[in-house]
Scaffold this motif. Sequence first.
Motif, short mmCIF file in Angstrom:
data_model
loop_
_atom_site.label_atom_id
_atom_site.label_comp_id
_atom_site.label_asym_id
_atom_site.label_seq_id
_atom_site.Cartn_x
_atom_site.Cartn_y
_atom_site.Cartn_z
N LEU A 147 5.81 5.17 -8.83
CA LEU A 147 4.83 4.94 -9.89
C LEU A 147 4.52 6.23 -10.64
O LEU A 147 4.41 6.24 -11.87
CB LEU A 147 3.55 4.34 -9.30
CG LEU A 147 3.66 2.90 -8.78
CD1 LEU A 147 2.39 2.51 -8.03
CD2 LEU A 147 3.92 1.93 -9.93
N ALA A 148 4.38 7.33 -9.90
CA ALA A 148 4.12 8.62 -10.54
C ALA A 148 5.28 9.04 -11.44
O ALA A 148 5.08 9.56 -12.54
CB ALA A 148 3.85 9.68 -9.48
N GLN A 149 6.49 8.79 -10.97
CA GLN A 149 7.65 9.11 -11.78
C GLN A 149 7.68 8.26 -13.05
O GLN A 149 8.02 8.75 -14.14
CB GLN A 149 8.92 8.90 -10.94
CG GLN A 149 10.20 9.38 -11.59
CD GLN A 149 10.83 8.36 -12.51
OE1 GLN A 149 10.62 7.16 -12.35
NE2 GLN A 149 11.60 8.83 -13.47
N GLU A 150 7.29 7.01 -12.93
CA GLU A 150 7.32 6.11 -14.08
C GLU A 150 6.32 6.49 -15.16
O GLU A 150 6.58 6.26 -16.35
CB GLU A 150 7.06 4.67 -13.61
CG GLU A 150 8.21 4.08 -12.81
CD GLU A 150 7.85 2.75 -12.17
OE1 GLU A 150 6.72 2.26 -12.41
OE2 GLU A 150 8.68 2.22 -11.40
N VAL A 151 5.19 7.08 -14.78
CA VAL A 151 4.21 7.48 -15.80
C VAL A 151 4.47 8.88 -16.32
O VAL A 151 3.72 9.38 -17.17
CB VAL A 151 2.76 7.35 -15.28
CG1 VAL A 151 2.43 5.91 -14.95
CG2 VAL A 151 2.51 8.26 -14.09
N ALA A 186 9.15 10.59 -2.69
CA ALA A 186 9.15 11.44 -3.88
C ALA A 186 10.51 12.08 -4.10
O ALA A 186 10.99 12.16 -5.24
CB ALA A 186 8.08 12.52 -3.74
N GLU A 187 11.14 12.49 -3.02
CA GLU A 187 12.48 13.06 -3.15
C GLU A 187 13.45 12.03 -3.71
O GLU A 187 14.26 12.33 -4.60
CB GLU A 187 12.97 13.57 -1.79
CG GLU A 187 14.31 14.28 -1.85
CD GLU A 187 14.68 14.91 -0.52
OE1 GLU A 187 15.31 15.98 -0.54
OE2 GLU A 187 14.32 14.34 0.53
N ALA A 188 13.35 10.79 -3.25
CA ALA A 188 14.21 9.73 -3.75
C ALA A 188 13.92 9.42 -5.21
O ALA A 188 14.83 9.06 -5.97
CB ALA A 188 14.04 8.47 -2.90
N ALA A 189 12.66 9.57 -5.61
CA ALA A 189 12.27 9.30 -7.00
C ALA A 189 12.59 10.46 -7.93
O ALA A 189 12.47 10.33 -9.15
CB ALA A 189 10.78 8.97 -7.06
N GLY A 190 12.95 11.61 -7.36
CA GLY A 190 13.32 12.76 -8.17
C GLY A 190 12.14 13.55 -8.71
O GLY A 190 12.25 14.21 -9.74
N ILE A 191 11.01 13.52 -8.00
CA ILE A 191 9.87 14.32 -8.42
C ILE A 191 9.46 15.25 -7.28
O ILE A 191 9.76 15.02 -6.11
CB ILE A 191 8.67 13.45 -8.86
CG1 ILE A 191 8.19 12.53 -7.74
CG2 ILE A 191 9.05 12.62 -10.08
CD1 ILE A 191 6.94 11.76 -8.11
N GLY A 192 8.75 16.32 -7.65
CA GLY A 192 8.36 17.32 -6.68
C GLY A 192 7.15 16.90 -5.87
O GLY A 192 6.41 15.97 -6.22
#
Length: 253
Positions: A147-151, A186-192
């Motif tokens: 969700l964080a990655q999407e926003v 988060a690693e899978a989503a590509g964010i730190g």
Amino acid sequence: MTVCLSANVNAIAELRNRRNLPWPSVIALSRLALSAGAAGITVHPRPDERHIRLSDVPEIAEMIETEFPDREFNVEGNPDARFVELVERVKPDQVTLVPDDIRQATSDHGWDIAHHREFLTDIIARIKAGGMRVSVFVNPEPGTANLAQEVGADRIEIYTGPYGGALTPDVQSRELDHVAATGRAAEAAGIGVNAGHDLTLDNLQPLVAAVPNLLEVSIGHCLTADALIYGMEGAIARYLEICDPDAGGSPTS
């Protein structure tokens, strides 16, 4: 991987604000923390200015920019109009969005991103357009990462209060598992991944070991308490030995 230590100086400011006097100096102690090796400084200005004052923020930013240009400034807060205008003026390296309520003694929960999706998407885009990295404060729940990655967030900061405040080994282990699972998501989503709240010299090392992609921890309350015992330099050295064990140095220095 080395984990960056950002020294949160809110508790120092809160102590200063008990009296109408300029000490302890937030600037001087921030400078000591950076001189001792901290990777950055974190502040969380709240509307009531009960610790960090709005006037502190540009002063700290200027000190870091002129004296420690290789370090980072992280400004946390609820992104109301005044907060967004502040960070757009100061331009810290990182802005951490936190869903504060004026009645909270301290931050105690992360965003319900799904409920605030449109709001967060717009605010994050505006802040990133100013050249700042954006982190979103989230509960230790794996679903928050996507969700964080999407926003549009660059990172999440995992709220570690339930882990840090656990009083028994079984509860602590369970809460650490939640944090670690969120880090993997988060690693899978590509964010730190950042983390913060109720982290101490005792519970930081298991966290660092459990979240190998952890980039940054923000520590304030216990760091300030430890500084009363060891001095600011000594406290920073002890935390750095956990965050960067290959850096060398003595924890008693």
